[in-house]
Design a protein around this motif. Structure first.
Motif, PDB file in Angstrom:
ATOM      1  N   VAL A  29       0.821  -1.318   0.095  1.00 15.54           N
ATOM      2  CA  VAL A  29      -0.013  -0.211   0.058  1.00 15.54           C
ATOM      3  C   VAL A  29       0.885   1.203  -0.082  1.00 15.54           C
ATOM      4  N   ARG A  30       1.699   1.263   0.679  1.00 13.31           N
ATOM      5  CA  ARG A  30       2.994   2.396   1.071  1.00 13.31           C
ATOM      6  C   ARG A  30       3.601   2.614  -0.434  1.00 13.31           C
ATOM      7  N   LEU A  62      -0.600   5.271   8.214  1.00 13.58           N
ATOM      8  CA  LEU A  62      -0.429   3.765   8.012  1.00 13.58           C
ATOM      9  C   LEU A  62      -0.091   3.125   9.212  1.00 13.58           C
ATOM     10  N   LEU A 111       1.133  10.042   5.055  1.00 12.79           N
ATOM     11  CA  LEU A 111       0.723   8.593   4.711  1.00 12.79           C
ATOM     12  C   LEU A 111       1.399   7.812   5.525  1.00 12.79           C
ATOM     13  N   ASP A 112       2.678   7.909   6.067  1.00 11.20           N
ATOM     14  CA  ASP A 112       3.298   6.959   6.763  1.00 11.20           C
ATOM     15  C   ASP A 112       2.767   7.258   8.316  1.00 11.20           C
ATOM     16  N   ALA A 122       1.990   6.912  -6.556  1.00 11.63           N
ATOM     17  CA  ALA A 122       0.787   7.850  -6.855  1.00 11.63           C
ATOM     18  C   ALA A 122       1.103   9.297  -6.584  1.00 11.63           C
ATOM     19  N   LEU A 123       1.777   9.413  -5.339  1.00 12.50           N
ATOM     20  CA  LEU A 123       2.310  10.754  -4.986  1.00 12.50           C
ATOM     21  C   LEU A 123       3.420  11.395  -5.573  1.00 12.50           C
ATOM     22  N   SER A 166       5.527  15.994  -3.098  1.00 11.86           N
ATOM     23  CA  SER A 166       4.652  14.822  -2.331  1.00 11.86           C
ATOM     24  C   SER A 166       5.550  14.365  -1.082  1.00 11.86           C
ATOM     25  N   LEU A 216       2.250   1.595  -3.439  1.00  9.30           N
ATOM     26  CA  LEU A 216       1.479   2.244  -4.488  1.00  9.30           C
ATOM     27  C   LEU A 216       1.227   3.751  -4.364  1.00  9.30           C
ATOM     28  N   SER A 217       0.867   4.049  -3.134  1.00  6.87           N
ATOM     29  CA  SER A 217       0.756   5.305  -2.528  1.00  6.87           C
ATOM     30  C   SER A 217       1.746   6.387  -2.953  1.00  6.87           C
ATOM     31  N   SER A 218       2.890   5.968  -2.513  1.00  7.35           N
ATOM     32  CA  SER A 218       4.040   6.729  -2.927  1.00  7.35           C
ATOM     33  C   SER A 218       4.229   6.927  -4.231  1.00  7.35           C
ATOM     34  N   LYS A 242       3.706  12.170   1.652  1.00  6.09           N
ATOM     35  CA  LYS A 242       4.331  10.877   1.999  1.00  6.09           C
ATOM     36  C   LYS A 242       4.440  10.776   3.683  1.00  6.09           C
TER      37      LYS A 242
END
Length: 320
Positions: free
Chosen positions: A32-33, A78, A74-75, A39-40, A67, A35-37, A71
């Motif tokens: 997930v991280r 998560l 996001l971390d 995208a960012l 980003s 994929l999100s990274s 990020k």
């Protein structure tokens, strides 16, 4: 002995399942991280500094990805969301999870403030999100809107800097109430800061206010060649406290903003980029003055940077 062996095997199978589930859970989080990274990383980048204006016209390669703050937020999200699931996988029951969540959500006193770990974390995340949104806004404003206008580089840099400062102020005002610090407490903190300013922070506040004056009045802009008491060079970056000047030798001079407001500054590019340069030349006593004048005018006329109107002149200033 057989019963003990069977119990050991069952315990080993149970432990293996826990380890396998933990590894799968960590792999899921890591996926997930990633994929999100990814995208960012597709978001536009924002330069953390103004473009470097040098004689060769190169740009400053130091750029900070927009980003980064997203990020980090996001971390943090998560990490918070993975704690209950990881506790259940390793063997804790719901009661232990509730106790852990109560620890994060319960208030604790810091003087007259009532704070909680969860509220502080939410305030930090809100500040990071607003900071990322501010950087994205300034990036779009600079690359998509301001470049379509006839504004100069200095005016665009001043506007983007003001937007960054405004976003930082909004982020602080939003994050503090979320963290548990009300506006009444903010007023008390501001009063305490005013006392600190009165005792020892006058110079810092003076530089900050002077920086705002420079951004609004714009006596100097990014890319101007200026002369101050500390030296001369191109204005590389106008910051909140100081301005960076790059000299002809590629050295950086950090000048407090208050110096530009309280002292005289010679700006060669304030109105336009046309100016007169005096070049003193010494010749031998027996030289023919007319021949010297002809040679110097020929050198000036051959220089492509010298404009024909007004024409270059040769003046005899002193003899011996």
């Amino acid at each position: 002995m057989v019963a003990l062996a069977l119990g050991y095997v069952r315990f080993a199978d149970f432990a293996f399942q826990r380890v396998a589930l933990s590894i799968l859970f960590l792999l899921l989080l890591w996926s997930v991280r990633l994929l999100s990274s990814w995208a960012l990383a597709k978001l536009p980048t924002s330069s953390s500094r103004s473009p470097k204006v040098a004689a060769d016209g190169e740009d400053d390669p130091a750029k900070e990805p927009l980003s980064f703050w997203l990020k980090l937020a996001l971390d943090l999200n998560l990490l918070v969301l993975s704690i209950p699931g990881f506790m259940l996988i390793v063997g804790f029951d719901w009661l232990d999870v509730r106790r852990t969540l109560d620890f994060f959500t319960s208030d604790f006193q810091v003087g007259a403030l009532s704070l909680s770990v969860l509220n502080i974390l939410m305030g930090v995340i809100a500040f990071l999100l607003i900071s990322a949104g501010t950087r994205w806004t300034t990036s779009i404003l600079d690359k998509k809107l301001l470049q379509q206008t006839h504004m100069g580089t200095g005016a665009r840099s001043s506007m983007t800097t003001l937007v960054n400062y405004s976003g930082l102020l909004i982020g602080i005002l939003v994050a503090l109430p979320i963290a548990g610090v009300g506006f009444g407490r903010i007023a008390i903190i501001a009063g305490a800061l005013s006392v600190g300013i009165g005792f020892g922070l006058q110079n810092i506040v003076n530089d900050f206010v002077s920086g705002l004056i420079l951004l609004f009045e714009r006596p100097i802009n990014t890319g101007d060649w200026i002369v101050v008491q500390s030296g001369e060079g191109y204005v590389k970056h106008i910051g909140v406290r100081a301005t960076e000047i790059e000299t002809f030798d590629r050295a950086s001079i950090i000048v407090p903003n208050s110096e530009f407001v309280s002292s005289s500054v010679q700006n060669w590019f304030h109105r336009n980029r046309i100016g007169r340069i005096r070049v003193p030349v010494g010749v031998a006593y027996g030289s023919d003055p007319e021949q010297v004048r002809t040679i110097l005018l020929d050198c000036a006329n051959r220089n492509p940077a010298v404009i024909p109107h007004p024409a270059p002149e040769v003046v005899w200033t002193e003899f011996a």
